[in-house]
Scaffold this motif. Structure first.
Motif, mmCIF file in Angstrom:
data_model
loop_
_atom_site.group_PDB
_atom_site.id
_atom_site.type_symbol
_atom_site.label_atom_id
_atom_site.label_comp_id
_atom_site.label_asym_id
_atom_site.label_seq_id
_atom_site.Cartn_x
_atom_site.Cartn_y
_atom_site.Cartn_z
ATOM 1 N N ARG A 53 96.079 1.444 37.255
ATOM 2 C CA ARG A 53 94.999 2.378 36.930
ATOM 3 C C ARG A 53 93.872 1.584 36.274
ATOM 4 N NH1 ARG A 53 96.421 8.000 33.996
ATOM 5 N NH2 ARG A 53 97.605 8.120 35.945
ATOM 6 N N GLN A 54 92.659 1.760 36.795
ATOM 7 C CA GLN A 54 91.544 0.939 36.349
ATOM 8 C C GLN A 54 90.877 1.456 35.079
ATOM 9 O OE1 GLN A 54 90.912 -2.030 37.824
ATOM 10 N NE2 GLN A 54 92.746 -1.516 39.004
ATOM 11 N N SER A 55 91.051 2.738 34.787
ATOM 12 C CA SER A 55 90.461 3.297 33.570
ATOM 13 C C SER A 55 91.325 4.456 33.095
ATOM 14 C CB SER A 55 89.026 3.768 33.817
ATOM 15 O OG SER A 55 89.011 4.872 34.707
ATOM 16 N N ARG A 56 91.190 4.794 31.820
ATOM 17 C CA ARG A 56 91.975 5.887 31.265
ATOM 18 C C ARG A 56 91.581 7.232 31.869
ATOM 19 N NH1 ARG A 56 95.197 4.903 27.057
ATOM 20 N NH2 ARG A 56 95.050 2.878 26.027
ATOM 21 N N ARG A 97 99.509 3.693 34.999
ATOM 22 C CA ARG A 97 99.074 3.099 33.733
ATOM 23 C C ARG A 97 99.863 1.829 33.443
ATOM 24 N NH1 ARG A 97 99.565 7.958 29.564
ATOM 25 N NH2 ARG A 97 101.548 8.093 30.672
ATOM 26 N N ARG A 98 99.192 0.877 32.831
ATOM 27 C CA ARG A 98 99.820 -0.421 32.587
ATOM 28 C C ARG A 98 101.063 -0.289 31.716
ATOM 29 N NH1 ARG A 98 99.057 -5.785 32.840
ATOM 30 N NH2 ARG A 98 100.067 -7.001 31.216
ATOM 31 N N ASN A 123 97.566 -9.384 39.446
ATOM 32 C CA ASN A 123 96.197 -9.728 39.792
ATOM 33 C C ASN A 123 95.265 -8.625 39.297
ATOM 34 O OD1 ASN A 123 96.255 -7.624 41.752
ATOM 35 N ND2 ASN A 123 97.173 -9.036 43.252
ATOM 36 N N ARG A 124 94.052 -8.621 39.739
ATOM 37 C CA ARG A 124 93.072 -7.694 39.193
ATOM 38 C C ARG A 124 93.420 -6.237 39.479
ATOM 39 N NH1 ARG A 124 88.603 -5.051 40.768
ATOM 40 N NH2 ARG A 124 88.824 -5.812 42.911
ATOM 41 N N THR A 125 94.036 -5.972 40.642
ATOM 42 C CA THR A 125 94.290 -4.581 41.037
ATOM 43 C C THR A 125 95.758 -4.186 41.029
ATOM 44 O OG1 THR A 125 94.370 -5.234 43.373
ATOM 45 C CG2 THR A 125 92.232 -4.534 42.474
#
Length: 499
Positions: free
Chosen positions: A52-55, A62-63, A90-92
């Motif tokens: 997930r890139q943002s909350r 989620r990380r 990695n980034r995604t």
């Protein structure tokens, strides 16, 4: 490299170390591909989990949830549970390198058989129980036990080894820490998940009961026409052992299922109780427990269960599943329930704050009432003191007025006395003058008497003292009657001297 507790994510390209092959399966936010380690040539399964890139975003995992799954997998090493080999990031994506489980799902394997004996069923159930016992010994609950997550390591052997997979919902159960959530597949979740009650290891035992029910009958005990109906059936414990599906099933097997499908988690079989159940321990042993008896068939052959319905169930289950193999609406419902729970928590906090404020107000009112009572008592005491002072003042004023009147009377009396004194003094002066005149007259008489001839002189001398005394006494009495006492003392003295 990033570290959180036990989770270690390598910040390197997974493609530099592994050859990525074909897709093996997919989920809502994950995809599993076959891969081969370049250094050893060993094949693994690479699970790519979208982060997930943002909350605020709803897409991705989620990380902290990924880290929880990795932490749990790093603690596990058991023959009936998939093992974690490595983790990359990695980034995604986060990429989990897992043990390759290539034998397919257990139910697909069993559905290909013409029939299934209870002995074979108990052997597979026992492997599931062994894996779950290992998890529960570490206080880990899987929370997503279902046929799709019960895989076979290799299906080309007489008795394949079961592997439990997918620990995305697994949680470590901590003592004295309440854990609630709504997740999992509706068909297999326990009543405490549906009712949003505290969760524990017991939820896995319910799922095992449902899996056993399906394995032996090919029918799902709580499955309804829609998810809402399924959840309602679970909450209401709406299931039965239909003779059509369980005509060839032993009473002991039904007893095993009944003791797992218990609504109260505290009364449900534990993992150790399940392993010690007679249906698992010994299929042919004569057992009598809780009024239930089990025996083999009269011809001495094992009970054979038709797998036709199980095959139909697996086909229908796979065809009814969305491509990502998830229940999106159910997860949305879970999030709504979480939001409602948060709101309830907020309302509880507001209620607690209100109760606390009410307590403070009551305390302030109590203090105010006590102060008011004290002021009233003090006011009454002061009022009484003032009343007493006013009484004393009036009394003193009356005394003062009396004294003033007495002083005025005394002044009047003194004025009268002074007047009478002046009158007496004036009278005395006049008397003194008269007396002096009388005395002079007497002296003249006496002198004239002394001047007469010889014979008469002795007579006068003898007569004079007595006459003088009488005259003196007469004068004193006269003065006493005229002015009395001390006022005439001076006059008396003058009379005496004159005499």
């Amino acid at each position: 490299m990033r570290t959180l507790d036990m989770a270690v994510f390598k910040q390197q390209r997974v493609e530099d170390f592994y050859e990525i092959g074909e897709e093996l399966g997919s989920g809502q936010f994950a995809i599993v591909k076959r891969c081969k380690e370049k250094s050893t040539g060993v094949e693994y399964a690479a699970k790519f989990i979208k982060k997930r890139q943002s909350r605020a975003s709803r897409r991705g995992v989620r990380r902290e949830e990924i880290e929880r799954e990795v932490n749990i997998l790093q603690q596990i090493q058991h023959p009936n549970i998939v093992t974690l080999h490595d983790v990359y990031e990695n980034r995604t994506d986060v990429v989990l390198i897992l043990e390759l489980v290539s034998g397919g799902e257990l139910f697909d394997f069993l559905a290909q058989k013409e029939s299934l004996s209870e002995e074979e069923a108990t052997e597979f159930i026992k492997q599931i129980l062994d894996g779950v016992q290992y998890l529960h010994s570490k206080k880990i609950a899987h929370f997503d036990l279902k046929p799709e997550n019960i895989m076979l390591l290799d299906n080309n052997v007489p008795l394949p080894r079961i592997k439990l997979i997918d620990f995305g919902l697994a949680h470590k159960i901590e003592d004295d820490v309440e854990f609630k959530n709504i997740f999992g597949t509706p068909e297999f979740v326990a009543p405490e998940i549906v009712n949003y009650e505290p969760l524990g290891l017991e939820a896995d035992m319910w799922s095992i009961g449902v899996i056993t029910y399906i394995l032996l009958s090919g029918a799902s005990p709580f499955l309804g026409d829609c998810k809402q109906e399924t959840l309602a059936n679970i909450s209401a414990m709406n299931y039965e052992f239909d003779e059509e599906f369980f005509g060839s099933t032993s009473e002991l097997a039904k007893s095993f299922i009944r003791q797992l499908l218990v609504k109260d988690p505290r009364k449900r079989l534990t993992i150790q109780d399940a392993l010690n159940h007679p249906w698992i321990k010994s299929h042919e042993l004569q057992v009598e427990e809780n009024g239930l008896a089990h025996a083999v068939q009269r011809n001495g052959e094992p009970r054979q269960l038709k797998t036709k319905r199980l095959k139909e169930y697996t086909i229908q289950s796979h065809s009814s599943m969305p491509p990502n193999n998830t229940y999106v609406n159910f997860e949305r419902f879970a999030r709504v329930v979480e939001d409602v729970a948060l709101m309830e928590t907020g309302l509880e906090e507001v209620t607690e704050a209100r109760e606390s404020l009410q307590g403070d107000i009551e305390a302030l009112l109590s203090i105010y009432n006590e102060k008011e009572a004290w002021y009233k008592e003090e006011n009454e005491s002061v009022r009484q003191s003032l009343s007493q002072l006013r009484y004393e003042f009036r009394k003193a004023e009356a005394v003062r007025k009396g004294l003033q009147e007495d002083l005025r009377a005394a002044d009047a009396s003194l004025a009268g006395i002074s007047g009478r004194y002046l009158e007496r003094q004036t009278h005395l002066s006049s008397l003194r003058q008269e007396l002096n005149a009388e005395l002079r007259w007497l002296q003249e008489v006496m002198s004239s008497l002394r001047g007469e001839g010889g014979n008469g002189h002795s007579a006068i001398n003898s007569f004079t003292p007595g006459l003088n005394n009488e005259v003196n006494e007469a004068l004193k009495e006269l003065l006493n009657r005229a002015c009395g006492g001390e006022l005439c003392s001076g006059a008396k003295a003058d009379v005496s001297e004159s005499s």
